[in-house]
Design an enzyme around this catalytic site. Structure first.
Site, short mmCIF file in Angstrom:
data_model
loop_
_atom_site.label_atom_id
_atom_site.label_comp_id
_atom_site.label_asym_id
_atom_site.label_seq_id
_atom_site.Cartn_x
_atom_site.Cartn_y
_atom_site.Cartn_z
N GLY A 30 5.23 -3.25 5.27
CA GLY A 30 4.03 -2.26 4.57
C GLY A 30 2.99 -2.10 5.76
O GLY A 30 3.18 -2.43 6.82
N GLY A 85 1.53 -7.88 2.48
CA GLY A 85 0.62 -7.47 1.52
C GLY A 85 1.27 -7.42 0.19
O GLY A 85 2.34 -8.01 0.02
N GLU A 106 11.88 -10.37 1.11
CA GLU A 106 10.54 -10.74 0.82
C GLU A 106 10.21 -12.02 -0.13
O GLU A 106 9.46 -12.75 0.19
CB GLU A 106 9.73 -9.53 0.17
CG GLU A 106 9.39 -8.50 1.26
CD GLU A 106 8.74 -7.32 0.81
OE1 GLU A 106 8.21 -7.29 -0.55
OE2 GLU A 106 8.39 -6.24 1.56
#
Ligand code: 5RP
Length: 228
Positions: A30, A85, A106
């Protein structure tokens, strides 16, 4: 100068300053994670030695372009720090992630690290998960209708995520489809447990009990640290 940086850059710089020699660092995905990758590369130019592991193809390419050493995930069972983020953060550090399409990597990095630093600005702070965005739920392509029915039975409403051109469906790096779902008034921690147990669900965007620190950029130059 720190004051010339935008909010995302300030918070990214703050996290990069905490990286120490010989750490294995997970790279998120991101715009904020990109600023962190840039700040880390600058620290490397100043002499920092670290190894990175990327959460997506995009962050792999970004780190490579800036000369950061990388390892692939299959060679690791643990990392020191993961920095990423988030789309939403509640006061108890529950996160909503996944506007991108790399939730599986992630969450693996978030779980495998000693410290998970989450970088946000004030706009990401919410009182409940799902306040700003639907909850992304990655599903096995052949299971999407069965999963959708299960989610609707839980009070959810939603649909398959379209691709960027709007002429087909979005697909994750692992070939899953994504259901973007809203659940009125549901408790994120209960939903987390329920989604974890639902057949056909590959991964979902609620990250509970994983963040160890949230770094919040506010309007001033300060970065507020909330640690566990
Ligand atoms: C990707 C994510 C991102 O971290 C999240 O969408 C925040 O993005 P940005 O830093 O661009 O605001 O979860 O899956």
């Amino acid at each position: 100068m720190l004051t010339e940086l935008n909010a995302k850059q300030r918070v990214a710089q703050h996290a990069a300053d905490l990286i120490e020699d010989d750490m294995v660092v997970g790279l998120g995905t991101g715009s904020t994670a990109n600023y962190f990758i840039e700040a880390l590369a600058k620290r490397q130019e100043m002499g920092l030695r670290c190894t990175t592991v990327a959460s997506s193809v995009v962050s792999t390419i970004k780190a490579k372009s800036l000369g950061l050493p990388q390892m692939s995930m299959e060679h690791l069972d643990h990392i020191d720090i993961y920095v990423d983020g988030a789309d939403e953060v509640t006061e108890d550090k529950t996160l909503l992630k996944g506007r991108g399409s790399d939730l599986v990597r992630e969450k693996l990095l978030a779980r495998a690290c000693d410290e998970f630093y989450v970088l946000v600005d004030q706009s990401k702070l919410v009182t409940r998960i799902g306040q700003l965005y639907p909850i992304p739920i990655e599903v096995m392509p052949f299971a999407w209708q069965m999963v959708l029915r299960d989610l609707e039975a839980l009070g959810g409403e939603g649909q398959l995520r379209p691709n960027a051109y709007g002429d087909g469906l979005a697909m994750t790096s692992h070939g899953s489809l994504v259901l973007d779902m809203t659940f009125e008034n549901s408790d994120a921690l209960v939903l987390d447990t329920t989604l974890n147990a639902l057949p056909g669900v590959v991964e979902h965007g609620i990250f509970a009990h994983l963040a160890t620190a949230v770094f919040i950029a506010d309007e001033s130059v300060d970065v507020i640290e909330q640690r566990r």
